[in-house]
Design a protein around this motif. Sequence first.
Motif, PDB file in Angstrom:
ATOM      1  N   GLY A   1       5.471  11.007 -15.258  1.00  0.00           N
ATOM      2  CA  GLY A   1       5.327  10.784 -13.808  1.00  0.00           C
ATOM      3  C   GLY A   1       4.826   9.640 -14.716  1.00  0.00           C
ATOM      4  N   THR A   2       4.308   8.400 -13.133  1.00  0.00           N
ATOM      5  CA  THR A   2       3.544   7.730 -13.605  1.00  0.00           C
ATOM      6  C   THR A   2       2.328   7.730 -11.678  1.00  0.00           C
ATOM      7  OG1 THR A   2       4.394   6.145 -15.233  1.00  0.00           O
ATOM      8  CG2 THR A   2       3.288   4.329 -13.143  1.00  0.00           C
ATOM      9  N   ARG A   3       0.879   7.066 -12.078  1.00  0.00           N
ATOM     10  CA  ARG A   3       0.471   7.365 -11.012  1.00  0.00           C
ATOM     11  C   ARG A   3       0.435   6.385 -10.215  1.00  0.00           C
ATOM     12  NH1 ARG A   3      -1.341  11.546  -7.810  1.00  0.00           N
ATOM     13  NH2 ARG A   3      -0.879  12.673  -9.566  1.00  0.00           N
ATOM     14  N   LEU A   4       1.158   5.962  -9.103  1.00  0.00           N
ATOM     15  CA  LEU A   4       0.807   4.273  -8.932  1.00  0.00           C
ATOM     16  C   LEU A   4      -0.542   4.386  -7.670  1.00  0.00           C
ATOM     17  CD1 LEU A   4       1.078   0.810  -9.181  1.00  0.00           C
ATOM     18  CD2 LEU A   4       3.142   1.125  -7.126  1.00  0.00           C
ATOM     19  N   THR A   5      -1.007   3.614  -8.036  1.00  0.00           N
ATOM     20  CA  THR A   5      -2.146   3.157  -6.469  1.00  0.00           C
ATOM     21  C   THR A   5      -2.698   1.618  -6.582  1.00  0.00           C
ATOM     22  OG1 THR A   5      -3.523   5.381  -7.987  1.00  0.00           O
ATOM     23  CG2 THR A   5      -4.876   3.731  -5.949  1.00  0.00           C
ATOM     24  N   VAL A   6      -1.387   1.582  -5.217  1.00  0.00           N
ATOM     25  CA  VAL A   6      -2.057  -0.131  -4.847  1.00  0.00           C
ATOM     26  C   VAL A   6      -3.252  -0.002  -3.769  1.00  0.00           C
ATOM     27  CG1 VAL A   6      -0.712  -2.276  -3.444  1.00  0.00           C
ATOM     28  CG2 VAL A   6       0.572   0.240  -4.863  1.00  0.00           C
ATOM     29  N   LEU A   7      -4.227  -1.075  -4.320  1.00  0.00           N
ATOM     30  CA  LEU A   7      -5.298  -1.453  -2.909  1.00  0.00           C
ATOM     31  C   LEU A   7      -4.956  -2.435  -2.360  1.00  0.00           C
ATOM     32  CD1 LEU A   7      -8.018  -0.658  -6.935  1.00  0.00           C
ATOM     33  CD2 LEU A   7      -7.021   1.227  -4.394  1.00  0.00           C
TER      34      LEU A   7
ATOM     35  N   LEU B   1       0.470  -1.294  -0.007  1.00  0.00           N
ATOM     36  CA  LEU B   1       0.131  -0.031   0.094  1.00  0.00           C
ATOM     37  C   LEU B   1       0.609   1.249   0.161  1.00  0.00           C
ATOM     38  CD1 LEU B   1      -2.901  -0.520   2.242  1.00  0.00           C
ATOM     39  CD2 LEU B   1      -2.904  -0.876  -0.122  1.00  0.00           C
ATOM     40  N   GLY B   2       1.903   1.199   0.518  1.00  0.00           N
ATOM     41  CA  GLY B   2       2.331   2.525   0.675  1.00  0.00           C
ATOM     42  C   GLY B   2       3.758   2.808  -0.611  1.00  0.00           C
ATOM     43  N   ASP B   3       2.937   2.111  -1.573  1.00  0.00           N
ATOM     44  CA  ASP B   3       3.818   2.685  -2.552  1.00  0.00           C
ATOM     45  C   ASP B   3       3.004   3.158  -3.181  1.00  0.00           C
ATOM     46  OD1 ASP B   3       5.556  -1.141  -3.171  1.00  0.00           O
ATOM     47  OD2 ASP B   3       6.312   0.464  -1.910  1.00  0.00           O
ATOM     48  N   SER B   4       2.030   3.124  -3.177  1.00  0.00           N
ATOM     49  CA  SER B   4       1.406   4.683  -4.005  1.00  0.00           C
ATOM     50  C   SER B   4       1.928   5.784  -4.033  1.00  0.00           C
ATOM     51  CB  SER B   4       0.114   4.294  -2.957  1.00  0.00           C
ATOM     52  OG  SER B   4      -0.813   3.479  -3.210  1.00  0.00           O
ATOM     53  N   ALA B   5       1.957   6.111  -4.749  1.00  0.00           N
ATOM     54  CA  ALA B   5       2.882   7.857  -5.382  1.00  0.00           C
ATOM     55  C   ALA B   5       3.095   7.951  -6.685  1.00  0.00           C
ATOM     56  CB  ALA B   5       4.106   7.449  -4.571  1.00  0.00           C
ATOM     57  N   VAL B   6       3.784   8.619  -7.020  1.00  0.00           N
ATOM     58  CA  VAL B   6       3.792   9.172  -8.336  1.00  0.00           C
ATOM     59  C   VAL B   6       5.336   8.805  -8.282  1.00  0.00           C
ATOM     60  CG1 VAL B   6       3.613  11.242 -10.470  1.00  0.00           C
ATOM     61  CG2 VAL B   6       2.355  10.709  -8.544  1.00  0.00           C
ATOM     62  N   TYR B   7       5.354   8.075  -9.570  1.00  0.00           N
ATOM     63  CA  TYR B   7       7.235   7.715  -9.956  1.00  0.00           C
ATOM     64  C   TYR B   7       7.895   8.440 -11.327  1.00  0.00           C
ATOM     65  CZ  TYR B   7       6.432   3.834  -6.275  1.00  0.00           C
ATOM     66  OH  TYR B   7       6.697   3.618  -4.876  1.00  0.00           O
ATOM     67  N   PHE B   8       8.465   9.151 -10.922  1.00  0.00           N
ATOM     68  CA  PHE B   8       9.352  10.641 -12.074  1.00  0.00           C
ATOM     69  C   PHE B   8      10.243   9.545 -12.868  1.00  0.00           C
ATOM     70  CE2 PHE B   8       6.464  13.882 -12.374  1.00  0.00           C
ATOM     71  CZ  PHE B   8       5.535  14.234 -11.405  1.00  0.00           C
ATOM     72  N   CYS B   9      10.152   9.338 -13.964  1.00  0.00           N
ATOM     73  CA  CYS B   9      12.190   9.335 -14.395  1.00  0.00           C
ATOM     74  C   CYS B   9      12.732  10.558 -14.919  1.00  0.00           C
ATOM     75  CB  CYS B   9      11.620   8.219 -15.547  1.00  0.00           C
ATOM     76  SG  CYS B   9      12.653   8.189 -16.525  1.00  0.00           S
TER      77      CYS B   9
END
Lengths: 109, 115
Positions: free
Chosen positions: B109-115, B83-91
């Motif tokens: 950016g990649t907006r990652l949502t972990v459910l 769950l804590g990996d939910s974030a925006v990841y930028f290269c």
Amino acid sequence: RKEVEQDPGPFNVPEGATVAFNCTYSNSASQSFFWYRQDCRKEPKLLMSVYSSGNEDGRFTAQLNRASQYISLLIRDSKLSDSATYLCVVRNTGNQFYFGTGTSLTVIP
Amino acid sequence: DTAVSQTPKYLVTQMGNDKSIKCEQNLGHDTMYWYKQDSKKFLKIMFSYNNKELIINETVPNRFSPKSPDKAHLNLHINSLELGDSAVYFCASSPLGAGGLNEQFFGPGTRLTVL
């Protein structure tokens, strides 16, 4: 201690105001300095690089004080479109970039 | 032409899954990076990589691994998502040089949502 420290704000200023952001960095061997701008839900984009002698780009003026390890950004005649988060960035040896937490600016009509 | 591109833009997945985010730059830069921006908006460096050296932020869990098939690509693979990996990841990418200002260019950016 963080590599780069910034006042997070928020700064809420009226249109036409002058606003200044400050930033300090911890590594005296830092090589390059920048101000980036990040709009909501967007990627950071370079606003301006900071030169040792200070530099100006239109309404924006950046200053660097290596002795105090301090960087500043001055925005004159604020526009509504200046509303964003401003990120202080430092590049160290080995091409490592360190970002401050960002300072939030809202320009109010 | 997009200088730094990332796919996917949005990623929604379940806990425990493995996923990858791809990044490509067409700027001819030597160094590529992955950053994580959490809900507090702080941009945290995860990795930097050029064709000679991988520098890992020691606070990044080993579930995260960068993979670079060539100089223009640096993908991010994440195992056993939490769950804590939910974030925006930028290269990002930048040229490598001893002098000069050498700024970074960011992907969208990649907006990652972990459910």
